[in-house]
Design a protein around this motif. Sequence first.
Motif, mmCIF file in Angstrom:
data_model
loop_
_atom_site.group_PDB
_atom_site.id
_atom_site.type_symbol
_atom_site.label_atom_id
_atom_site.label_comp_id
_atom_site.label_asym_id
_atom_site.label_seq_id
_atom_site.Cartn_x
_atom_site.Cartn_y
_atom_site.Cartn_z
ATOM 1 N N VAL A 94 5.556 -11.218 8.711
ATOM 2 C CA VAL A 94 4.525 -10.149 8.023
ATOM 3 C C VAL A 94 5.858 -9.430 7.935
ATOM 4 C CG1 VAL A 94 3.773 -10.137 10.459
ATOM 5 C CG2 VAL A 94 2.840 -8.951 8.096
ATOM 6 N N THR A 95 4.986 -8.329 6.882
ATOM 7 C CA THR A 95 6.917 -6.890 6.876
ATOM 8 C C THR A 95 5.262 -6.254 5.298
ATOM 9 O OG1 THR A 95 8.341 -6.221 6.397
ATOM 10 C CG2 THR A 95 7.564 -8.301 5.025
ATOM 11 N N GLU A 96 5.708 -5.149 5.512
ATOM 12 C CA GLU A 96 5.746 -4.253 4.233
ATOM 13 C C GLU A 96 6.509 -5.034 3.408
ATOM 14 O OE1 GLU A 96 7.631 -3.465 7.061
ATOM 15 O OE2 GLU A 96 5.777 -2.139 8.068
ATOM 16 N N TYR A 97 5.720 -4.684 2.090
ATOM 17 C CA TYR A 97 6.365 -4.875 0.449
ATOM 18 C C TYR A 97 6.604 -3.643 0.294
ATOM 19 C CZ TYR A 97 5.938 -6.682 -4.322
ATOM 20 O OH TYR A 97 7.013 -6.505 -5.062
ATOM 21 N N GLN A 98 7.992 -3.390 0.578
ATOM 22 C CA GLN A 98 8.724 -2.185 -0.398
ATOM 23 C C GLN A 98 9.498 -2.348 -0.057
ATOM 24 O OE1 GLN A 98 7.376 1.082 2.606
ATOM 25 N NE2 GLN A 98 8.556 0.008 4.445
ATOM 26 N N TYR A 99 10.788 -0.549 -0.654
ATOM 27 C CA TYR A 99 12.153 -0.990 -1.067
ATOM 28 C C TYR A 99 12.684 -2.074 -1.597
ATOM 29 C CZ TYR A 99 12.678 1.283 3.532
ATOM 30 O OH TYR A 99 12.662 2.121 4.344
ATOM 31 N N LYS A 100 12.880 -1.108 -3.194
ATOM 32 C CA LYS A 100 12.786 -2.247 -4.612
ATOM 33 C C LYS A 100 13.895 -2.957 -4.728
ATOM 34 C CE LYS A 100 14.720 0.543 -7.645
ATOM 35 N NZ LYS A 100 15.341 1.365 -8.734
ATOM 36 N N ASP A 101 14.767 -2.601 -3.625
ATOM 37 C CA ASP A 101 15.670 -3.836 -3.645
ATOM 38 C C ASP A 101 15.767 -5.455 -3.228
ATOM 39 O OD1 ASP A 101 17.653 -1.791 -5.377
ATOM 40 O OD2 ASP A 101 18.661 -1.096 -3.645
ATOM 41 N N VAL A 102 14.785 -5.526 -2.757
ATOM 42 C CA VAL A 102 14.508 -6.286 -1.774
ATOM 43 C C VAL A 102 13.152 -7.167 -2.024
ATOM 44 C CG1 VAL A 102 15.451 -5.780 0.018
ATOM 45 C CG2 VAL A 102 13.961 -5.270 0.544
ATOM 46 N N ARG A 103 12.056 -6.245 -2.748
ATOM 47 C CA ARG A 103 10.534 -6.798 -3.142
ATOM 48 C C ARG A 103 10.998 -8.145 -3.459
ATOM 49 N NH1 ARG A 103 9.296 -1.940 -5.688
ATOM 50 N NH2 ARG A 103 9.133 -0.455 -4.140
ATOM 51 N N PRO A 104 11.797 -8.354 -4.363
ATOM 52 C CA PRO A 104 11.638 -10.048 -4.978
ATOM 53 C C PRO A 104 12.166 -10.827 -4.329
ATOM 54 C CG PRO A 104 13.192 -8.139 -6.644
ATOM 55 C CD PRO A 104 13.105 -7.528 -5.597
ATOM 56 N N VAL A 111 -3.587 -12.573 -4.034
ATOM 57 C CA VAL A 111 -2.960 -10.893 -3.749
ATOM 58 C C VAL A 111 -5.287 -10.062 -2.894
ATOM 59 C CG1 VAL A 111 -3.081 -8.246 -4.227
ATOM 60 C CG2 VAL A 111 -1.860 -10.239 -5.062
ATOM 61 N N VAL A 112 -4.882 -9.850 -1.525
ATOM 62 C CA VAL A 112 -6.689 -9.789 -1.108
ATOM 63 C C VAL A 112 -6.212 -8.463 -0.981
ATOM 64 C CG1 VAL A 112 -7.306 -9.862 1.521
ATOM 65 C CG2 VAL A 112 -5.619 -11.582 0.717
ATOM 66 N N TYR A 151 1.659 7.019 -5.339
ATOM 67 C CA TYR A 151 -0.116 6.711 -5.472
ATOM 68 C C TYR A 151 0.200 6.280 -6.938
ATOM 69 C CZ TYR A 151 -4.878 5.565 -4.179
ATOM 70 O OH TYR A 151 -5.942 5.313 -3.970
ATOM 71 N N ARG A 152 0.098 5.784 -7.328
ATOM 72 C CA ARG A 152 -0.692 5.634 -8.820
ATOM 73 C C ARG A 152 0.690 4.097 -9.458
ATOM 74 N NH1 ARG A 152 -3.878 9.086 -13.156
ATOM 75 N NH2 ARG A 152 -5.056 10.416 -11.810
ATOM 76 N N ARG A 153 1.782 4.480 -9.259
ATOM 77 C CA ARG A 153 2.848 3.691 -8.921
ATOM 78 C C ARG A 153 2.410 2.647 -8.230
ATOM 79 N NH1 ARG A 153 6.967 6.851 -9.011
ATOM 80 N NH2 ARG A 153 7.237 6.859 -6.869
ATOM 81 N N ASN A 154 2.151 2.922 -7.398
ATOM 82 C CA ASN A 154 2.124 1.475 -6.220
ATOM 83 C C ASN A 154 1.244 1.351 -6.302
ATOM 84 O OD1 ASN A 154 4.124 2.130 -4.492
ATOM 85 N ND2 ASN A 154 3.119 3.752 -3.348
ATOM 86 N N ARG A 155 -0.253 1.256 -6.823
ATOM 87 C CA ARG A 155 -1.117 0.102 -7.334
ATOM 88 C C ARG A 155 -1.274 -0.332 -8.352
ATOM 89 N NH1 ARG A 155 -6.315 2.582 -8.638
ATOM 90 N NH2 ARG A 155 -7.360 1.282 -7.616
ATOM 91 N N ALA A 156 -0.092 0.200 -9.637
ATOM 92 C CA ALA A 156 -0.327 -0.816 -10.555
ATOM 93 C C ALA A 156 1.192 -1.878 -10.172
ATOM 94 C CB ALA A 156 0.776 0.366 -12.124
ATOM 95 N N ARG A 157 1.331 -1.470 -9.350
ATOM 96 C CA ARG A 157 2.585 -2.602 -9.046
ATOM 97 C C ARG A 157 2.027 -3.736 -8.762
ATOM 98 N NH1 ARG A 157 5.987 0.106 -5.283
ATOM 99 N NH2 ARG A 157 7.049 1.154 -6.922
ATOM 100 N N VAL A 158 0.783 -3.902 -7.002
ATOM 101 C CA VAL A 158 0.565 -4.335 -7.091
ATOM 102 C C VAL A 158 -0.484 -5.057 -7.686
ATOM 103 C CG1 VAL A 158 -1.237 -5.127 -5.075
ATOM 104 C CG2 VAL A 158 1.030 -3.366 -4.837
ATOM 105 N N LEU A 159 -1.670 -4.543 -8.473
ATOM 106 C CA LEU A 159 -2.298 -5.326 -9.500
ATOM 107 C C LEU A 159 -1.117 -6.390 -10.352
ATOM 108 C CD1 LEU A 159 -4.836 -2.833 -11.153
ATOM 109 C CD2 LEU A 159 -5.047 -4.562 -9.818
ATOM 110 N N ALA A 160 -0.202 -5.888 -10.622
ATOM 111 C CA ALA A 160 0.599 -6.431 -11.660
ATOM 112 C C ALA A 160 1.113 -8.459 -10.782
ATOM 113 C CB ALA A 160 1.733 -6.197 -12.106
ATOM 114 N N GLY A 179 1.125 -1.305 0.117
ATOM 115 C CA GLY A 179 0.323 0.202 -0.557
ATOM 116 C C GLY A 179 1.046 1.419 -0.023
ATOM 117 N N ASN A 180 0.688 2.513 0.267
ATOM 118 C CA ASN A 180 0.872 3.792 -0.263
ATOM 119 C C ASN A 180 1.222 3.908 1.412
ATOM 120 O OD1 ASN A 180 1.357 5.398 -2.582
ATOM 121 N ND2 ASN A 180 0.626 7.332 -1.204
ATOM 122 N N ALA A 181 2.232 5.047 1.211
ATOM 123 C CA ALA A 181 3.398 5.757 2.217
ATOM 124 C C ALA A 181 1.789 5.872 2.886
ATOM 125 C CB ALA A 181 3.530 6.349 2.001
#
Length: 190
Positions: A74-84, A164-165, A148-157, A21-23
């Motif tokens: 459980v953790t946040e889905y953030q920080y580009k380098d560790v997302r994968p 995904v809930v 905001y928009r970038r985060n939405r597109a990333r998660v939809l993918a 989710g967004n900040a």
Amino acid sequence: MPLLGPADPLPHVPRRVLVAGNAGAGKSTLCLRIARSRDLRRVELDSLYWGPRWTPRPEFAAEVAAFAQEDLWVTEYQYKDVRPVLLRRADTVVWLDHPFTTVMTRLVSRTVKRRAARVELWNGNQESPLWSVFTDPGHILRWGWKSYRRNRARVLALAGEVVVVRLRGQAQVERWLAGPLASVGEERAR
């Protein structure tokens, strides 16, 4: 993989959960609530990433890789380098897809309160001065607005890769916590 809503049953017991989710969406709060509900280890990525004076810690990626190998977290889905790394191990993503006005209202309120009270966040850091929103392109309020928009597109993918809930608004968060999350695994135990 399916894109689930707040009333849809979960296809498995969540063991490794990412909250996206967004900040300002409430990721940290939801992580805590999921951790308590499912007895999962709660790992706060911001506390691993930020060193003193808002300096990234060099051991961040190694620490994330290490805890990602554990069975329950459980953790946040953030920080580009560790997302994968996180996504490879996650079995569930909970997406706080709140309306833009909700997210920005929460983010502004949280930022102002933290700054006014001089709340220590991670490793001695505090929110930036409020006036710096006009001069600092990385200020949390500007970041929240721009991403905001970038985060939405990333998660939809992600819907094709992992369960995904999608939760839109606090009422849906509460419904999911009390319903599908609370009841998953109960039918198998009977």
